[in-house]
Design a protein around this motif. Sequence first.
Motif, mmCIF file in Angstrom:
data_model
loop_
_atom_site.group_PDB
_atom_site.id
_atom_site.type_symbol
_atom_site.label_atom_id
_atom_site.label_comp_id
_atom_site.label_asym_id
_atom_site.label_seq_id
_atom_site.Cartn_x
_atom_site.Cartn_y
_atom_site.Cartn_z
ATOM 1 N N ASP A 415 -3.065 -0.468 -7.115
ATOM 2 C CA ASP A 415 -3.703 -1.708 -7.559
ATOM 3 C C ASP A 415 -4.487 -2.389 -6.441
ATOM 4 O O ASP A 415 -4.744 -3.592 -6.492
ATOM 5 C CB ASP A 415 -2.662 -2.675 -8.134
ATOM 6 N N CYS A 416 -4.828 -1.643 -5.387
ATOM 7 C CA CYS A 416 -5.734 -2.121 -4.326
ATOM 8 C C CYS A 416 -5.194 -3.340 -3.579
ATOM 9 O O CYS A 416 -5.966 -4.247 -3.210
ATOM 10 C CB CYS A 416 -7.105 -2.458 -4.904
ATOM 11 N N CYS A 417 -3.895 -3.384 -3.325
ATOM 12 C CA CYS A 417 -3.363 -4.497 -2.533
ATOM 13 C C CYS A 417 -2.039 -4.089 -1.899
ATOM 14 O O CYS A 417 -1.391 -3.132 -2.334
ATOM 15 C CB CYS A 417 -3.174 -5.753 -3.383
ATOM 16 N N VAL A 418 -1.678 -4.816 -0.842
ATOM 17 C CA VAL A 418 -0.369 -4.661 -0.192
ATOM 18 C C VAL A 418 0.410 -5.947 -0.447
ATOM 19 O O VAL A 418 -0.092 -7.043 -0.189
ATOM 20 C CB VAL A 418 -0.517 -4.416 1.325
ATOM 21 N N ARG A 419 1.626 -5.805 -0.939
ATOM 22 C CA ARG A 419 2.455 -6.979 -1.194
ATOM 23 C C ARG A 419 3.577 -7.039 -0.167
ATOM 24 O O ARG A 419 4.191 -6.009 0.167
ATOM 25 C CB ARG A 419 3.048 -6.936 -2.611
ATOM 26 N N LEU A 420 3.831 -8.259 0.334
ATOM 27 C CA LEU A 420 4.910 -8.507 1.289
ATOM 28 C C LEU A 420 6.015 -9.285 0.601
ATOM 29 O O LEU A 420 5.751 -10.297 -0.060
ATOM 30 C CB LEU A 420 4.397 -9.283 2.505
ATOM 31 N N TRP A 421 7.254 -8.785 0.761
ATOM 32 C CA TRP A 421 8.406 -9.387 0.098
ATOM 33 C C TRP A 421 9.390 -9.903 1.136
ATOM 34 O O TRP A 421 9.634 -9.250 2.157
ATOM 35 C CB TRP A 421 9.103 -8.367 -0.793
ATOM 36 N N ASP A 422 9.991 -11.057 0.850
ATOM 37 C CA ASP A 422 11.044 -11.629 1.703
ATOM 38 C C ASP A 422 12.380 -11.246 1.088
ATOM 39 O O ASP A 422 12.711 -11.657 -0.032
ATOM 40 C CB ASP A 422 10.906 -13.148 1.770
ATOM 41 N N LEU A 423 13.145 -10.433 1.812
ATOM 42 C CA LEU A 423 14.417 -9.942 1.282
ATOM 43 C C LEU A 423 15.459 -11.043 1.203
ATOM 44 O O LEU A 423 16.448 -10.918 0.472
ATOM 45 C CB LEU A 423 14.934 -8.783 2.158
ATOM 46 N N ARG A 424 15.263 -12.142 1.946
ATOM 47 C CA ARG A 424 16.229 -13.240 1.895
ATOM 48 C C ARG A 424 16.030 -14.073 0.624
ATOM 49 O O ARG A 424 16.996 -14.527 0.007
ATOM 50 C CB ARG A 424 16.092 -14.120 3.126
ATOM 51 N N LYS A 425 14.777 -14.253 0.241
ATOM 52 C CA LYS A 425 14.475 -15.070 -0.935
ATOM 53 C C LYS A 425 14.132 -14.219 -2.160
ATOM 54 O O LYS A 425 13.940 -14.766 -3.253
ATOM 55 C CB LYS A 425 13.316 -16.001 -0.612
ATOM 56 N N LEU A 426 14.025 -12.898 -1.947
ATOM 57 C CA LEU A 426 13.723 -11.963 -3.032
ATOM 58 C C LEU A 426 12.449 -12.345 -3.777
ATOM 59 O O LEU A 426 12.402 -12.389 -5.010
ATOM 60 C CB LEU A 426 14.900 -11.875 -4.012
ATOM 61 N N LYS A 427 11.399 -12.633 -3.016
ATOM 62 C CA LYS A 427 10.145 -12.986 -3.668
ATOM 63 C C LYS A 427 8.959 -12.469 -2.849
ATOM 64 O O LYS A 427 9.072 -12.191 -1.650
ATOM 65 C CB LYS A 427 10.037 -14.490 -3.846
ATOM 66 N N ASN A 428 7.831 -12.356 -3.534
ATOM 67 C CA ASN A 428 6.585 -11.953 -2.915
ATOM 68 C C ASN A 428 5.954 -13.179 -2.254
ATOM 69 O O ASN A 428 5.502 -14.099 -2.923
ATOM 70 C CB ASN A 428 5.663 -11.374 -3.989
ATOM 71 N N PHE A 429 5.928 -13.196 -0.906
ATOM 72 C CA PHE A 429 5.415 -14.370 -0.202
ATOM 73 C C PHE A 429 3.993 -14.187 0.295
ATOM 74 O O PHE A 429 3.352 -15.143 0.733
ATOM 75 C CB PHE A 429 6.331 -14.726 0.972
ATOM 76 N N LYS A 430 3.457 -12.923 0.235
ATOM 77 C CA LYS A 430 2.097 -12.698 0.711
ATOM 78 C C LYS A 430 1.522 -11.460 0.044
ATOM 79 O O LYS A 430 2.222 -10.463 -0.142
ATOM 80 C CB LYS A 430 2.080 -12.524 2.245
ATOM 81 N N THR A 431 0.252 -11.523 -0.318
ATOM 82 C CA THR A 431 -0.452 -10.372 -0.864
ATOM 83 C C THR A 431 -1.739 -10.168 -0.072
ATOM 84 O O THR A 431 -2.503 -11.111 0.141
ATOM 85 C CB THR A 431 -0.789 -10.572 -2.354
ATOM 86 N N LEU A 432 -1.936 -8.941 0.394
ATOM 87 C CA LEU A 432 -3.133 -8.604 1.155
ATOM 88 C C LEU A 432 -4.093 -7.859 0.234
ATOM 89 O O LEU A 432 -3.908 -6.664 -0.032
ATOM 90 C CB LEU A 432 -2.774 -7.722 2.368
ATOM 91 N N PRO A 433 -5.100 -8.533 -0.298
ATOM 92 C CA PRO A 433 -6.034 -7.866 -1.216
ATOM 93 C C PRO A 433 -6.984 -6.948 -0.455
ATOM 94 O O PRO A 433 -7.412 -7.254 0.659
ATOM 95 C CB PRO A 433 -6.777 -9.036 -1.855
ATOM 96 N N LEU A 434 -7.318 -5.819 -1.049
ATOM 97 C CA LEU A 434 -8.246 -4.867 -0.466
ATOM 98 C C LEU A 434 -9.415 -4.639 -1.422
ATOM 99 O O LEU A 434 -9.396 -5.115 -2.555
ATOM 100 C CB LEU A 434 -7.529 -3.545 -0.158
ATOM 101 N N GLU A 435 -10.406 -3.914 -0.970
ATOM 102 C CA GLU A 435 -11.608 -3.716 -1.776
ATOM 103 C C GLU A 435 -11.288 -2.985 -3.080
ATOM 104 O O GLU A 435 -10.343 -2.212 -3.164
ATOM 105 C CB GLU A 435 -12.659 -2.926 -0.981
ATOM 106 N N GLU A 436 -12.112 -3.212 -4.060
ATOM 107 C CA GLU A 436 -11.933 -2.542 -5.345
ATOM 108 C C GLU A 436 -12.058 -1.032 -5.154
ATOM 109 O O GLU A 436 -12.972 -0.545 -4.495
ATOM 110 C CB GLU A 436 -12.981 -3.030 -6.345
ATOM 111 N N GLY A 437 -11.133 -0.297 -5.734
ATOM 112 C CA GLY A 437 -11.128 1.147 -5.582
ATOM 113 C C GLY A 437 -10.411 1.646 -4.342
ATOM 114 O O GLY A 437 -10.301 2.867 -4.125
ATOM 115 N N TYR A 438 -9.914 0.730 -3.510
ATOM 116 C CA TYR A 438 -9.198 1.116 -2.289
ATOM 117 C C TYR A 438 -7.870 1.779 -2.662
ATOM 118 O O TYR A 438 -7.099 1.262 -3.472
ATOM 119 C CB TYR A 438 -8.943 -0.107 -1.412
ATOM 120 N N GLU A 439 -7.589 2.921 -2.061
ATOM 121 C CA GLU A 439 -6.341 3.639 -2.305
ATOM 122 C C GLU A 439 -5.447 3.542 -1.076
ATOM 123 O O GLU A 439 -5.932 3.656 0.056
ATOM 124 C CB GLU A 439 -6.609 5.106 -2.640
ATOM 125 N N ILE A 440 -4.159 3.346 -1.295
ATOM 126 C CA ILE A 440 -3.189 3.261 -0.199
ATOM 127 C C ILE A 440 -2.187 4.398 -0.346
ATOM 128 O O ILE A 440 -1.562 4.556 -1.398
ATOM 129 C CB ILE A 440 -2.452 1.909 -0.205
#
Length: 507
Positions: A415-440
């Motif tokens: 989905d062209c993004c990197v998501r960062l999760w906080d294991l203490r709060k069990l939530k997504n606290f940051k999303t790093l969007p990348l260009e459309e069509g970017y594959e990771i």
Amino acid sequence: MSLVCGISNESPEHPVVSPVSGCIFERRLIEKYITENGTDPINHQELTVDQLIDIKTNVVTKPKAPTATSIPAILKQLQDEWDAIMLHSFTQRQQLQTARQELSHALYQHDAACRVIGRLTKEVTAAREALATLKPQTGISATATTIPQPAMAMEAANVPNQPIEQAGMTTEIIQQLQNKATVLTQERKKRGRSIPEELMSQDYIRNFKTFASHPGLHSAGVPGILSLDIHAADTSKILTGGNDKNATVFNKDTEQVIAILKGHSKKVTRVIYHPEVDVVITASPDTTIRIWNVSTSQTVQMLRVHDAPVTGLSLHPTGDYVLSTSTDQHWAFSDIRTGRLLTKVADQASLGISLTTAQFHPDGLIFGTGTSDSQIKIWDLKEQSNVANFPGHTGPITAISFSENGYYLATAAEDCCVRLWDLRKLKNFKTLPLEEGYEIKDLCFDQSGTYLAVAGTDVRVYLCKQWQELKVFNDHTAMATGVRFGRHAQYIASSSMDRTLKLYGLN
């Protein structure tokens, strides 16, 4: 001076005999040779001009035939000479062509012999590996005590749909895991108070450039490096898994291939370099996991714990156990020293959903898995239960990575993004969007948890906490499939489908 027919016997053109070799020479030539060398030209014994013996002969003058004095006659002689030269040239060309044909035939014979030798060598290697899996294995380290793989488990591995016997998570194993986690947690808290002095600063990371590119680690016939890892203690050793069914151990300092590990029947998609001993672990869609001794390039254990392609691989911090996931919808926990399957678990809440990747938390008591339906699942190893889920991605999960600080989890999907999760709060606290069509294809934190690297359409490095992009490397000509940091981020390595291993740094 004697005269014969009015011609002096001592004239320069008169023949003479050498008393040393008994051969006849023209006086002018032999005198010149003696003057320069002082020896007979035949046997190289000492000879002087005075020793030469004249030969008394009548000098006969043979005038040219009258027919050779006219212009037509001279032209005919020249024509005859030309014809003779052309015939000689034709003969030489025929001999050259014959020699070329003979050489070509010899080269074909040599090539065929090399192919036969290669095939026989491959058969011998396969036979040795088959024999190695049938007898008790030697340990993967000098101090390790090994136990032969249970016969029932080996038989089950060859019987379709036959469940493999699970040795179980004994109290001793659980206690070992708990003790290791306690030590690692204390060490991590100490390291978290300060950044290592040797760690490359963000300014240096921004100035990183490609200082080496190695295209010859895997076969050019089946191009592509699919996986990558670096030895934690000796970061000059780099491990790659290829589309050519082989794994390669490479020393970046000497630029030499240390070992080529052949045995998988399909491509090598996951690789791990053991941090303590010279052992590597590889996984493949051929459903097997192999443990290799690098010094001998031989398989010391082969785990058949899955019924479908292996998709994820992670080594436990103890160095004794490996976690694996598969499209058979199970994750497995196995002992790499004995080859025993300890436990194999399926997520009852997601039956029919394949697992795509796996990674241990730095403490080793929990781990994460990715699924083909976009879920990130956190598991308790001791309880073998799913304790948390992280929804939010779309598309199959392609990569996950825990930070060494123990709090952050980075995940990627189609989905062209990197998501960062906080294991203490069990939530997504940051999303790093990348260009459309970017594959990771891969994610990796450095050992201090200061930087995050992303490999895919290109290779990128982010500064953690601020989540600032520091550097983008576009040197690969195809998809980047793996990325790892060297010790203290002194260099970065990446692999790609363009068949190259590239190294970035200040060198």
